[in-house]
Design an enzyme around this catalytic site. Structure first.
Site, PDB file in Angstrom:
ATOM      1  N   LEU A 143       0.959  -1.056   0.057  1.00  0.00           N
ATOM      2  CA  LEU A 143      -0.070  -0.061   0.013  1.00  0.00           C
ATOM      3  C   LEU A 143       0.809   1.264   0.043  1.00  0.00           C
ATOM      4  CD1 LEU A 143      -1.929  -2.280   1.053  1.00  0.00           C
ATOM      5  CD2 LEU A 143      -2.919  -0.440   2.299  1.00  0.00           C
ATOM      6  N   SER A 144       0.937   1.953  -0.863  1.00  0.00           N
ATOM      7  CA  SER A 144       1.585   3.407  -1.089  1.00  0.00           C
ATOM      8  C   SER A 144       1.313   4.117   0.089  1.00  0.00           C
ATOM      9  CB  SER A 144       1.448   3.817  -2.281  1.00  0.00           C
ATOM     10  OG  SER A 144       1.802   3.126  -3.582  1.00  0.00           O
ATOM     11  N   ALA A 145       2.336   5.103   0.439  1.00  0.00           N
ATOM     12  CA  ALA A 145       2.196   6.088   1.259  1.00  0.00           C
ATOM     13  C   ALA A 145       1.127   6.952   1.119  1.00  0.00           C
ATOM     14  CB  ALA A 145       3.594   6.770   1.530  1.00  0.00           C
TER      15      ALA A 145
END
Length: 431
Positions: free
Chosen positions: A75-77
């Site tokens: 999950l990207s920042a």
């Protein structure tokens, strides 16, 4: 002490709203629609392996690894997701493709597109799409299409009639083979890899080409897999612990460089300085386009190399090969700086019989960047389909990067007179 399910839900909501307030305060969220999406979608449902606090931290959540620990899905920042969704300008009713699945970002996109729209999320890894298939309905998003495929060539039936209104790429991509899948006027947001940096760029499609109109943001994503994976074209100089790589250019022979790395380099000073924590990624992009044969240099830090002393710290150095000679960009600390974090001068080291000439050539381009472009607004990026999908040739065209499917052109605005003291993302000062 055991936490009840009800209090867990309440805690998740509190953490979600705290995250949104943080993203608003730092201007990563700039629209009511994106704010509403982040307040609505439960991020922890897509990251059940980590505690609630980690799920709602403004950081990545790694969800899949290789045996050596390399992250292959995450999950990207949230700060980066918010910025990319703002750049995508998704409206209710839009048909949107996400490349790089996992579920959470697709749920955010589904909130933006609304019931009239449709979201397709695609990934090459069935374990990743399996998570999306599981988690999206659990979070209330059972109308998202999940596709397992190699994104290099979209499967038949995935692209809607007329094309997608927006494409959001959430994996590090070396090329942009999706221009034809986008409607004219549509948006494509992708972390495009250019000479070692990933630049999150927002494009609009106009007359068959993609044109950037958003600030460039340096970011990090997991690497594209499959046919679109990038090749660093690495070459090792035998017996030196030094490697060169040409990921956006034609690799050159390197064996002839070994003797040049046995002698101390000629040093060309530029008089151009940078703060201890001031980014100079745009300089690297400029040099990559300005210098024929540009490459990146790495030295094994454990190799005890006596000529490359010290080896480039933390980043591959900019370099050029000229026959049996080599030049590479370095920097030397010249003072503590006003903030105590150091001030450094760019210097160029030249190796071999013509190393001084190669160093002077690179130093001249550093000076041109300083004089004409350092204080200017962000460069503009254009991606056009490669002519007849022709492979790249060996000839050098300034500030044009030849990919497999596209030609990427970087246009550098010039600021006359005194430079404007701001960086391209508006949040970091440059001098």
């Amino acid at each position: 002490m055991t936490t009840s399910p009800t209090s867990g839900i309440r805690d998740a909501g509190d953490l979600r709203h705290q995250l949104v307030e943080q993203l608003l305060a730092h201007n990563h969220i700039r629209s009511a629609a994106v704010e509403r999406a982040f307040r609505t979608v439960s991020r922890h449902l897509f990251a059940p392996e980590v505690p609630l606090a980690a799920a709602y931290a403004d950081d990545i959540v790694a969800t899949r690894h290789l045996g050596d620990g390399t992250i292959t899905s995450s999950l990207s920042a949230p700060w980066l997701q918010a910025g990319m969704l703002e750049a995508a300008r998704i409206q209710p009713g839009h048909r949107v493709l996400e490349i790089g699945s996992g579920g959470y970002d697709a749920a955010l996109i589904a909130e933006l597109a609304g019931p009239p729209g449709h979201v397709t999320t695609l990934d090459i890894d069935p374990a990743v799409t399996g998570r999306a298939i599981r988690f999206l309905p659990e979070a209330g998003y059972d109308n998202v299409s999940v596709v397992t495929a190699d994104a290099e060539h979209l499967p038949p039936g995935v692209v809607p009639a007329g094309g997608f209104d927006a494409i959001v790429v959430t994996v590090d991509t070396w090329d942009l083979p999706w221009i034809d899948a986008l409607v004219d006027g549509g948006r494509l947001v992708a972390p495009l890899r250019l000479h070692g940096y990933h630049w999150a760029i927002g494009f609009t499609k106009e007359k068959g080409a993609l044109h950037s109109d958003e600030p460039l943001v340096v970011c990090g994503f997991v690497a594209m897999q499959g046919a679109g994976a990038w090749n660093p074209n690495r070459r090792s100089i035998h017996g030196t612990g030094v490697s060169l790589f040409w990921e956006d250019g034609t690799p050159q022979s390197v064996d002839q460089l070994a003797p040049s790395l046995t002698r101390r380099p000629a040093v060309t000073r530029t008089g151009i300085t940078v703060g201890g924590q001031e980014p100079f990624d745009l300089l690297m992009l400029y040099l990559a386009g300005a210098l024929p044969g540009f490459c990146r240099l790495e030295a094994d830090p454990s190799g005890g190399h006596q000529v490359l002393d010290p080896p480039p710290p933390h980043w591959p150095a900019a370099a050029v090969v000229r026959g049996a000679s080599l030049a590479r960009l370095a920097h030397e600390r010249i003072s503590d700086g006003e903030d105590g974090k150091g001030r450094h001068e760019f210097v160029v080291h030249g190796y071999g019989g013509q190393g001084h000439a190669a160093a002077a050539e690179m130093a001249e381009q550093v000076e041109i960047w300083q004089r004409n472009h350092r204080g200017a607004r962000c460069p503009l990026i254009t991606a056009r389909p490669a002519p007849h999908r022709a492979p790249a040739g060996a000839e050098h065209s300034p500030h044009v990067f030849a990919k497999k499917h596209t030609r990427i052109t970087v246009d550098w605005p010039v600021t006359p007179g005194a430079p404007v003291r701001r960086s391209c993302d508006g949040s970091r000062n440059a001098e």
